[in-house]
Design a protein around this motif. Structure first.
Motif, PDB file in Angstrom:
ATOM      1  N   UNK A  29       0.812  -1.225   0.000  1.00  0.00           N
ATOM      2  CA  UNK A  29       0.000   0.000   0.000  1.00  0.00           C
ATOM      3  C   UNK A  29       0.843   1.270   0.000  1.00  0.00           C
ATOM      4  N   UNK A  30       2.165   1.148   0.208  1.00  0.00           N
ATOM      5  CA  UNK A  30       3.105   2.273   0.174  1.00  0.00           C
ATOM      6  C   UNK A  30       2.864   3.294   1.284  1.00  0.00           C
ATOM      7  N   UNK A  31       2.220   2.869   2.369  1.00  0.00           N
ATOM      8  CA  UNK A  31       2.094   3.751   3.522  1.00  0.00           C
ATOM      9  C   UNK A  31       3.317   3.608   4.423  1.00  0.00           C
ATOM     10  N   UNK A  32       3.648   4.680   5.141  1.00  0.00           N
ATOM     11  CA  UNK A  32       4.800   4.676   6.040  1.00  0.00           C
ATOM     12  C   UNK A  32       4.490   3.828   7.269  1.00  0.00           C
ATOM     13  N   UNK A  33       5.468   2.970   7.631  1.00  0.00           N
ATOM     14  CA  UNK A  33       5.287   2.109   8.799  1.00  0.00           C
ATOM     15  C   UNK A  33       6.560   2.108   9.640  1.00  0.00           C
ATOM     16  N   UNK A  34       6.355   2.102  10.961  1.00  0.00           N
ATOM     17  CA  UNK A  34       7.476   2.072  11.896  1.00  0.00           C
ATOM     18  C   UNK A  34       7.922   0.624  12.103  1.00  0.00           C
ATOM     19  N   UNK A  35       9.061   0.380  12.756  1.00  0.00           N
ATOM     20  CA  UNK A  35       9.539  -0.995  12.944  1.00  0.00           C
ATOM     21  C   UNK A  35       8.526  -1.924  13.592  1.00  0.00           C
ATOM     22  N   UNK A  36       7.729  -1.411  14.523  1.00  0.00           N
ATOM     23  CA  UNK A  36       6.748  -2.277  15.201  1.00  0.00           C
ATOM     24  C   UNK A  36       5.676  -2.774  14.246  1.00  0.00           C
ATOM     25  N   UNK A  37       5.400  -2.021  13.203  1.00  0.00           N
ATOM     26  CA  UNK A  37       4.322  -2.366  12.274  1.00  0.00           C
ATOM     27  C   UNK A  37       4.820  -3.130  11.051  1.00  0.00           C
ATOM     28  N   UNK A  38       6.083  -3.448  10.994  1.00  0.00           N
ATOM     29  CA  UNK A  38       6.653  -4.078   9.805  1.00  0.00           C
ATOM     30  C   UNK A  38       6.640  -5.601   9.913  1.00  0.00           C
ATOM     31  N   UNK A  39       6.236  -6.251   8.843  1.00  0.00           N
ATOM     32  CA  UNK A  39       6.357  -7.701   8.711  1.00  0.00           C
ATOM     33  C   UNK A  39       7.269  -7.984   7.533  1.00  0.00           C
ATOM     34  N   UNK A  40       8.382  -8.653   7.780  1.00  0.00           N
ATOM     35  CA  UNK A  40       9.355  -8.923   6.723  1.00  0.00           C
ATOM     36  C   UNK A  40       8.830 -10.028   5.822  1.00  0.00           C
ATOM     37  N   UNK A  41       8.747  -9.732   4.533  1.00  0.00           N
ATOM     38  CA  UNK A  41       8.308 -10.699   3.526  1.00  0.00           C
ATOM     39  C   UNK A  41       9.422 -10.854   2.489  1.00  0.00           C
ATOM     40  N   UNK A  42       9.357 -11.859   1.617  1.00  0.00           N
ATOM     41  CA  UNK A  42      10.414 -12.041   0.606  1.00  0.00           C
ATOM     42  C   UNK A  42      10.610 -10.835  -0.290  1.00  0.00           C
ATOM     43  N   UNK A  43       9.554 -10.041  -0.500  1.00  0.00           N
ATOM     44  CA  UNK A  43       9.664  -8.878  -1.393  1.00  0.00           C
ATOM     45  C   UNK A  43       9.828  -7.578  -0.631  1.00  0.00           C
ATOM     46  N   UNK A  44       9.965  -7.635   0.671  1.00  0.00           N
ATOM     47  CA  UNK A  44      10.106  -6.434   1.469  1.00  0.00           C
ATOM     48  C   UNK A  44       9.243  -6.506   2.710  1.00  0.00           C
ATOM     49  N   UNK A  45       8.874  -5.344   3.252  1.00  0.00           N
ATOM     50  CA  UNK A  45       8.045  -5.318   4.448  1.00  0.00           C
ATOM     51  C   UNK A  45       6.637  -4.881   4.088  1.00  0.00           C
ATOM     52  N   UNK A  46       5.646  -5.380   4.846  1.00  0.00           N
ATOM     53  CA  UNK A  46       4.269  -4.973   4.631  1.00  0.00           C
ATOM     54  C   UNK A  46       3.667  -4.589   5.973  1.00  0.00           C
ATOM     55  N   UNK A  47       2.569  -3.848   5.927  1.00  0.00           N
ATOM     56  CA  UNK A  47       1.914  -3.359   7.134  1.00  0.00           C
ATOM     57  C   UNK A  47       0.937  -4.407   7.668  1.00  0.00           C
TER      58      UNK A  47
END
Length: 290
Positions: A29-47
């Motif tokens: 979704x390209x929204x800004x997320x802090x470390x607590x809200x990040x889930x690491x996926x193979x293509x990057x992080x998602x909210x």
């Protein structure tokens, strides 16, 4: 963009925690997320919302690529560890241990250390030395000081920038240090990660200014290091330090000025441009001193 503009721009803050600044975007979704809200996926992080949507789609049978176990995903969502920083410290430290092994240690150092002479095709073109110089150090204290600085800076910068941007900053700073050594001290042997570490300092100074953070301590640290670097008989490559610091500051400026979602593609091309420009400068010593 002034620091006031940066602080008032909602795109620079986590959409779930408006008081937390971040440079990391959800890859969906390209929204800004802090470390607590990040889930690491193979293509990057998602909210968290995008993660929940994918899990619901998986349950409905429309998506089969999501992990089947939710436990690790939830654990990664709160994973704020600077893993790239840790990896660089571990690899660099292991390399130093290899250099202590009798019979092969000197060979390892000679193979990884930087000397602009190896950019001349007639002598032996070995371009990897531009970056592998960060892996070898002259002494234990040299290694310890650089790794402590990397660890201290990485713990703050990596969660803020994201792992990919942090790694790009580190590598481009290392490249900048090697390039300035090639331009101003051709034929000189150089070892150490000081150029890359100075790049982190330069980037932190610039980004801190844009965030409105008090950067006085960073400025003092840069000044003291600069004085020590130019002390007679220090044996320190000031060219590597200055080159890394300047490139790091430039990359930090790019990160700060291309923070908006619409500027992400421009950010990528600017980083590619910095790398290309640094590599193009390597033609100068080949032509002048070749």
């Amino acid at each position: 963009m002034t620091s006031a503009d940066f602080r008032t721009n909602p795109e620079n803050y986590c959409y779930r925690h408006p008081d937390r600044q971040s440079f990391v975007l959800c890859q969906r979704c390209l929204r800004t997320i802090c470390p607590e809200c990040q889930t690491q996926m193979p293509v990057g992080v998602i909210c968290p919302e995008c993660l929940r949507d994918q899990q619901q789609q998986q349950q409905a049978g429309r998506v089969t690529r999501m992990p089947r176990r939710r436990g690790p995903a939830r654990a990664r969502a709160t994973d704020t560890r600077p893993l790239v920083t840790y990896a660089i410290v571990i690899v660099t430290s292991l390399t130093y241990l290899f250099t202590l092994i009798p019979g092969i240690g000197d060979t390892v150092t000679a193979y990884l250390a930087f000397n602009s002479a190896f950019l001349f095709p007639g002598i032996g073109f070995q371009p990897w030395r531009l970056l592998t110089v960060t892996l070898v150090h002259a002494s234990l204290w040299h290694l310890v000081l650089n790794m402590l600085a990397l660890w201290a800076l990485g713990r703050s910068l990596e969660p803020l920038l994201g792992r990919g941007r942090f790694l790009a900053l580190y590598l481009l700073s290392a490249l900048g240090g090697s390039v300035l050594v090639s331009l101003l001290a051709p034929g000189t042997w150089v070892v150490g990660a000081s150029g890359a570490v100075w790049g982190l300092l330069g980037a932190m100074f610039v980004i801190g200014r844009h965030l409105g953070v008090n950067v006085t301590a960073i400025a003092i640290l840069l000044g003291l290091n600069l004085v020590i670097t130019f002390l007679p008989g220090s044996g320190i490559s000031w060219q590597a330090h200055i080159g890394g610091g300047l490139v790091g500051a430039l990359v930090g400026f790019i990160f700060a000025r291309t923070r908006a979602i619409r500027a992400q593609r421009r950010q990528m091309w600017l980083l590619i441009g910095v790398a290309a420009g640094l590599l193009a400068l390597l033609v100068v010593p080949v032509v002048v001193y070749g």
